[in-house]
Design a protein around this motif. Structure first.
Motif, PDB file in Angstrom:
ATOM      1  N   LEU A   1      -5.246  28.382  25.178  1.00 30.14           N
ATOM      2  CA  LEU A   1      -4.651  29.026  26.342  1.00 30.14           C
ATOM      3  C   LEU A   1      -3.623  28.111  27.005  1.00 30.14           C
ATOM      4  O   LEU A   1      -2.678  28.587  27.624  1.00 30.14           O
ATOM      5  CB  LEU A   1      -5.730  29.458  27.339  1.00 30.14           C
ATOM      6  CG  LEU A   1      -6.633  30.598  26.841  1.00 30.14           C
ATOM      7  CD1 LEU A   1      -7.673  30.975  27.885  1.00 30.14           C
ATOM      8  CD2 LEU A   1      -5.815  31.826  26.451  1.00 30.14           C
TER       9      LEU A   1
ATOM     10  N   SER B   1      -5.185  34.086  31.308  1.00 30.67           N
ATOM     11  CA  SER B   1      -4.332  32.947  31.660  1.00 30.67           C
ATOM     12  C   SER B   1      -2.870  33.384  31.784  1.00 30.67           C
ATOM     13  O   SER B   1      -2.159  32.931  32.689  1.00 30.67           O
ATOM     14  CB  SER B   1      -4.474  31.846  30.615  1.00 30.67           C
ATOM     15  OG  SER B   1      -4.336  32.412  29.334  1.00 30.67           O
TER      16      SER B   1
ATOM     17  N   GLY C   1      -0.920  30.514  27.081  1.00 29.74           N
ATOM     18  CA  GLY C   1      -1.276  31.160  28.349  1.00 29.74           C
ATOM     19  C   GLY C   1      -0.179  31.099  29.388  1.00 29.74           C
ATOM     20  O   GLY C   1      -0.413  31.392  30.549  1.00 29.74           O
TER      21      GLY C   1
ATOM     22  N   LEU D   1      -8.453  27.615  34.908  1.00 27.79           N
ATOM     23  CA  LEU D   1      -9.015  27.729  33.555  1.00 27.79           C
ATOM     24  C   LEU D   1     -10.018  26.605  33.297  1.00 27.79           C
ATOM     25  O   LEU D   1     -11.122  26.824  32.782  1.00 27.79           O
ATOM     26  CB  LEU D   1      -7.874  27.677  32.528  1.00 27.79           C
ATOM     27  CG  LEU D   1      -8.253  27.518  31.055  1.00 27.79           C
ATOM     28  CD1 LEU D   1      -8.970  28.766  30.560  1.00 27.79           C
ATOM     29  CD2 LEU D   1      -7.018  27.247  30.191  1.00 27.79           C
TER      30      LEU D   1
ATOM     31  N   ALA E   1     -10.701  27.060  23.436  1.00 26.80           N
ATOM     32  CA  ALA E   1     -10.036  28.081  24.246  1.00 26.80           C
ATOM     33  C   ALA E   1      -9.104  27.425  25.271  1.00 26.80           C
ATOM     34  O   ALA E   1      -8.011  27.924  25.548  1.00 26.80           O
ATOM     35  CB  ALA E   1     -11.077  28.950  24.955  1.00 26.80           C
TER      36      ALA E   1
ATOM     37  N   LEU F   1      -3.852  38.612  28.580  1.00 21.44           N
ATOM     38  CA  LEU F   1      -4.912  37.594  28.618  1.00 21.44           C
ATOM     39  C   LEU F   1      -4.997  37.036  30.045  1.00 21.44           C
ATOM     40  O   LEU F   1      -3.983  36.962  30.745  1.00 21.44           O
ATOM     41  CB  LEU F   1      -4.591  36.463  27.637  1.00 21.44           C
ATOM     42  CG  LEU F   1      -4.648  36.835  26.156  1.00 21.44           C
ATOM     43  CD1 LEU F   1      -4.221  35.650  25.290  1.00 21.44           C
ATOM     44  CD2 LEU F   1      -6.046  37.282  25.764  1.00 21.44           C
TER      45      LEU F   1
END
Lengths: 308, 257
Positions: B188, B214, B192, B77, B184, B212
């Protein structure tokens, strides 16, 4: 193939929304020469150059660079043409030498980055990040990046904007040297002195149109002035009679003489003036002659009003 | 300033251009403190802190067995999304991309260079995270299936996040990208499945979180590395769908200047 002009623009039109930046511009630039595109701010110089570089698509008209279409043949042109944008384009965190080495690695037979930095006086800043360089150093690095691939044609968009006199002269020397090596150079500028010194050919652009083009001599025409200093209050009637018709003599301030010659200054005129001085028994000091300057022509063509 | 060499135009071979461009971007990355913080220091810190302290309940089994796959997802990420989006947005803003457009390096070449950079950085992150995790007592399931499945999840997740990063970087202002990409990252990080098990969220929210990128990444990595499950088909499908949509949209909307 060298008969093909470096740049040939015919009837170019480009608008941004309702603003018409270029309105039917036509011009050409010959190979092996320095061509200056001169014009006030907002004249359409950068738009025209960016169309030649393939960044922008023309609305109307045709543009040929080295005989190729910048839109269709961009790939072929990118290895042959060097571009120095008006500002920026270099990663702010990159060290000067790292950036130049990468630019060199894009080309088949580039200049040696270390030698180029040396010639441009950038060696001491080689390990400095771009954002920490002075304005003049940034401009020189940008210029170096434009020429490192040994292009046959270079576009320089206001290469000396904001430079101090030393840096400006160094850049002029470089441009003169490049030209001598056979590189074609197109430079935009609003410094008249720059165009006058460097350019073989000058295109004056205003409000998106070409308003005049030619060599500096052609543009400034034959109108000449001759100046000298001597004893004050000389009777110049005799001189005037010996000079071509329509010549005018003035003394202002006292002891400083100006002769205006609509037909231009030629060796005969200078001989006449010096012979007259000898007859009068006076010594003419600081004898010099000037034509109309490019600045005079530029202001006549583009007006003296300030534009917002 | 006389005797300049005569013009000798010509482009270098494409692989040489790509390697040079990727090398420059890597150097810039290593000289950028914030980027290093994001890609290396934060993941390492979270790995060490959350695997040793019982700050959160992670279900049965060794704590590190839960944390390590989550941190691997976080590493992807940070590099594929946050770092790439911010870097590219500022390159666009400062005319770097525009100027590269006047060099022989093609747009495809530039994208290849960025992909090489992302993969190189992520390879380094994965090696480091795996090494530290092993030192912290991690015993992942190791088999041909689990290793290849984990790599597939990392690569598919990376592709999805790269697509999203380019979508953001190519359309909005650099300052807005900076804010959005960091936000974000934080969001996340929270939802996430990186540090907090998705099983702790309300049942209604779970399918959304797993859809999503993640969530799909951390779920897929845990399935294979912690539980020795087979190929995580559903997670791979989610990631592939994100990748196709995001890269497709980015390719259509990206503005180079």
């Amino acid at each position: 193939m060298n008969d093909v002009p470096a740049v040939e623009i015919t009837g170019l039109v480009k608008s941004y929304g309702r603003t018409r930046a270029v309105r039917g511009l036509s011009m050409r630039a010959s190979r092996g020469q320095v061509t200056a595109v001169l014009g006030p701010n907002g004249a359409g110089k950068t738009t025209t150059v960016e169309i030649c570089e393939g960044y922008l698509r023309p609305d109307e008209g045709t543009v040929r660079v080295l005989g190729l279409d910048p839109q269709r043949d961009g790939r072929a042109l990118r290895s042959r043409v060097g571009v120095m944008p008006q500002s920026g384009g270099i990663p702010s965190m990159a060290r000067a030498s790292d950036y130049l080495k990468v630019m060199a690695s894009f080309y088949a037979s580039p200049l040696d980055p270390a030698k180029l930095m040396d010639r441009l006086g950038l060696t001491e800043s080689a390990r400095t990040a771009y954002r920490r360089l002075s304005g003049g150093q940034q401009q020189r690095l940008s210029l170096a990046a434009a020429i490192i691939g040994r292009p046959e044609l270079v576009f320089l968009d206001e290469p000396t904007a904001g430079l101090d006199p030393q840096a400006r002269h160094a850049t002029w020397d470089l441009i003169t040297g490049l030209r001598a090596s056979g590189t074609t150079i197109i430079l935009t500028t609003h410094y008249l002195e720059e165009a006058e010194r460097l350019a073989d050919y000058v295109a004056i652009v205003d409000q998106g149109r070409l308003v005049a083009e030619g060599t500096t001599a052609e543009l400034t025409g034959s109108h000449g002035q001759l100046r000298f200093a001597a004893d004050p209050a000389l009777d110049t009637a005799g001189l005037l009679a010996a000079l071509p018709p329509d010549s005018v003599t003035k003394e202002s301030p006292a002891g400083h003489y100006l002769i205006e010659l609509p037909g231009g200054v030629d060796p005969q005129v200078i001989a006449t003036v010096t012979a007259w001085c000898a007859e009068q028994g006076v010594l003419a000091r600081n004898l010099r002659f000037d034509g109309k300057t490019l600045e005079d022509v530029f202001l006549e063509l583009t007006g003296r009003d300030l534009r917002s | 300033m006389t005797d300049w060499p005569a013009p000798a135009p010509g482009a270098a071979p494409l692989p040489k251009m790509i390697a040079a461009q990727a090398g420059l971007e890597l150097k810039i990355l290593f000289r950028n403190g914030e980027q290093l913080l994001l890609t290396l220091i934060i993941p390492m810190l979270l790995l060490v802190v959350f695997s040793s302290e019982s700050l959160i309940s992670v279900g049965r089994g060794a704590r590190i067995g839960f944390i390590a796959p989550g941190i691997l997802a976080l590493a992807v990420l940070s590099t594929s999304f946050t770092s790439l989006a911010i870097g590219t947005a500022f390159e666009r803003r400062y005319g770097v991309l525009k100027r590269l457009g006047a060099t022989p390096l093609s747009r495809a070449g530039l994208i290849a260079a960025k992909a090489a950079l992302v993969l190189a950085v992520e390879a380094g992150q994965v090696v480091l995270i795996v090494a530290v995790s092993l030192l912290l007592g991690w015993h992942p399931v190791v088999s041909v299936t689990s290793v290849f499945s984990a790599l597939a999840v990392l690569i598919a997740g990376s592709a999805a996040f790269c697509g999203l990063a380019m979508l953001l970087a190519g359309t909005i202002r650099a300052e807005a990208v900076l804010a959005a990409a960091n936000l974000a990252y934080l969001v996340l990080l929270g939802i996430g499945g990186v540090l907090f098990p998705l099983a702790k969220f309300p049942p209604a929210a779970r399918p959304v979180l797993l859809a999503l990128p993640s969530g799909a990444m951390s779920d897929g990595l845990r399935a294979v590395l912690r539980y020795g499950a087979g190929v995580p088909g559903k997670d791979l499908l989610v990631l592939a769908a994100w990748a196709v949509v995001a890269i497709g949209l980015a390719a259509r909307t990206f503005r180079w200047d």
